[in-house]
Design a protein around this motif. Structure first.
Motif, short mmCIF file in Angstrom:
data_model
loop_
_atom_site.label_atom_id
_atom_site.label_comp_id
_atom_site.label_asym_id
_atom_site.label_seq_id
_atom_site.Cartn_x
_atom_site.Cartn_y
_atom_site.Cartn_z
N ALA A 1 0.84 -1.20 0.00
CA ALA A 1 0.00 0.00 0.00
C ALA A 1 0.87 1.25 0.00
CB ALA A 1 -0.93 0.00 1.21
N ASP A 2 1.93 1.24 0.80
CA ASP A 2 2.85 2.37 0.83
C ASP A 2 3.50 2.57 -0.53
OD1 ASP A 2 4.28 4.47 2.24
OD2 ASP A 2 6.03 3.16 2.10
N LEU A 3 3.92 1.50 -1.14
CA LEU A 3 4.52 1.57 -2.48
C LEU A 3 3.51 2.10 -3.50
CD1 LEU A 3 7.01 0.96 -4.21
CD2 LEU A 3 6.12 -1.35 -4.49
N ARG A 4 2.28 1.60 -3.43
CA ARG A 4 1.23 2.04 -4.37
C ARG A 4 0.97 3.52 -4.24
NH1 ARG A 4 -0.98 3.50 -8.00
NH2 ARG A 4 -2.89 2.77 -8.97
N LEU A 5 0.92 4.01 -3.02
CA LEU A 5 0.68 5.43 -2.79
C LEU A 5 1.86 6.27 -3.27
CD1 LEU A 5 -1.39 7.39 -1.56
CD2 LEU A 5 -0.23 7.09 0.63
N THR A 6 3.06 5.77 -3.06
CA THR A 6 4.27 6.48 -3.47
C THR A 6 4.41 6.57 -4.99
OG1 THR A 6 5.40 5.80 -1.46
CG2 THR A 6 6.79 6.50 -3.28
N LEU A 7 4.01 5.52 -5.69
CA LEU A 7 4.21 5.46 -7.13
C LEU A 7 3.25 6.34 -7.94
CD1 LEU A 7 4.98 1.69 -7.67
CD2 LEU A 7 6.55 3.62 -7.79
N SER A 8 2.21 6.84 -7.33
CA SER A 8 1.27 7.68 -8.07
C SER A 8 0.95 8.93 -7.28
CB SER A 8 -0.03 6.92 -8.35
OG SER A 8 -0.95 7.78 -8.97
N SER A 9 1.25 10.06 -7.85
CA SER A 9 0.95 11.33 -7.19
C SER A 9 -0.53 11.70 -7.29
CB SER A 9 1.82 12.44 -7.77
OG SER A 9 1.53 12.61 -9.14
N ALA A 10 -1.31 10.88 -7.98
CA ALA A 10 -2.73 11.18 -8.17
C ALA A 10 -3.56 10.94 -6.91
CB ALA A 10 -3.29 10.33 -9.30
N PHE A 11 -3.03 10.17 -5.96
CA PHE A 11 -3.83 9.79 -4.78
C PHE A 11 -3.32 10.46 -3.52
CE2 PHE A 11 -3.95 6.13 -7.73
CZ PHE A 11 -5.28 6.26 -8.11
N THR A 12 -4.26 10.87 -2.67
CA THR A 12 -3.92 11.55 -1.43
C THR A 12 -3.76 10.59 -0.26
OG1 THR A 12 -6.25 11.93 -0.92
CG2 THR A 12 -5.07 13.68 -2.11
N HIS A 13 -4.54 9.52 -0.24
CA HIS A 13 -4.43 8.53 0.82
C HIS A 13 -5.03 7.20 0.38
CE1 HIS A 13 -8.45 10.20 1.61
NE2 HIS A 13 -8.72 9.11 2.30
N ILE A 14 -4.74 6.18 1.16
CA ILE A 14 -5.19 4.83 0.83
C ILE A 14 -5.72 4.17 2.10
CG2 ILE A 14 -2.87 3.89 1.13
CD1 ILE A 14 -3.47 1.89 -1.10
N GLU A 15 -6.84 3.48 1.97
CA GLU A 15 -7.41 2.69 3.05
C GLU A 15 -7.28 1.23 2.65
OE1 GLU A 15 -11.40 4.08 3.00
OE2 GLU A 15 -10.89 6.00 3.90
N VAL A 16 -6.88 0.38 3.58
CA VAL A 16 -6.68 -1.03 3.29
C VAL A 16 -7.62 -1.87 4.16
CG1 VAL A 16 -5.02 -2.92 3.28
CG2 VAL A 16 -4.27 -0.62 2.66
N ARG A 62 -9.33 -5.92 4.86
CA ARG A 62 -9.26 -7.37 4.69
C ARG A 62 -10.54 -7.94 5.27
NH1 ARG A 62 -5.14 -9.49 8.14
NH2 ARG A 62 -6.85 -9.83 9.57
N ASP A 63 -11.20 -8.75 4.50
CA ASP A 63 -12.47 -9.37 4.94
C ASP A 63 -13.50 -8.31 5.36
OD1 ASP A 63 -11.39 -11.93 4.51
OD2 ASP A 63 -10.59 -11.99 6.55
N GLY A 64 -13.51 -7.18 4.66
CA GLY A 64 -14.51 -6.15 4.92
C GLY A 64 -14.21 -5.26 6.12
N LYS A 65 -13.06 -5.43 6.77
CA LYS A 65 -12.70 -4.61 7.92
C LYS A 65 -11.48 -3.77 7.59
CE LYS A 65 -14.36 -7.84 11.38
NZ LYS A 65 -14.00 -8.64 12.54
N GLU A 66 -11.58 -2.47 7.91
CA GLU A 66 -10.44 -1.59 7.64
C GLU A 66 -9.29 -1.93 8.60
OE1 GLU A 66 -9.38 3.00 8.24
OE2 GLU A 66 -11.13 2.65 6.96
N LEU A 67 -8.12 -2.14 8.02
CA LEU A 67 -6.93 -2.44 8.83
C LEU A 67 -6.13 -1.20 9.16
CD1 LEU A 67 -5.61 -5.63 6.99
CD2 LEU A 67 -6.98 -5.50 9.09
N PHE A 68 -5.94 -0.33 8.15
CA PHE A 68 -5.16 0.88 8.35
C PHE A 68 -5.36 1.83 7.19
CE2 PHE A 68 -2.46 -2.37 6.44
CZ PHE A 68 -1.97 -1.74 5.32
N ARG A 69 -4.87 3.05 7.39
CA ARG A 69 -4.85 4.10 6.36
C ARG A 69 -3.45 4.67 6.28
NH1 ARG A 69 -10.26 7.77 7.12
NH2 ARG A 69 -11.70 6.03 7.35
#
Length: 66
Positions: free
Chosen positions: A33-48, A50-57
């Motif tokens: 997720a950190d890599l995905r956010l770093t590779l694109s300047s188009a996104f401000t944040h990412i929520e992750v 698993r099984d329908g429950k938010e783990l982290f942002r």
């Protein structure tokens, strides 16, 4: 391998882009997720989920989402 859902945000008025990712564990999912956010300047944040429950942002430049 567990499946994770990445919700990539481009601001408060744009619906998030959803991507499905497989990772060995939560630690690898956080790294991806950190890599995905770093590779694109188009996104401000990412929520992750698993099984329908938010783990982290993660936020670009330590900014908080609005």
């Amino acid at each position: 391998m567990p499946s994770y859902t990445f919700h990539l945000h481009d601001g408060p008025t744009v619906p998030p882009r959803t991507e499905h990712v497989e990772a060995q564990d939560d630690i690898e999912a956080r790294s991806l997720a950190d890599l995905r956010l770093t590779l694109s300047s188009a996104f401000t944040h990412i929520e992750v989920d698993r099984d329908g429950k938010e783990l982290f942002r993660l936020h670009r430049d330590s900014g908080e989402p609005r």
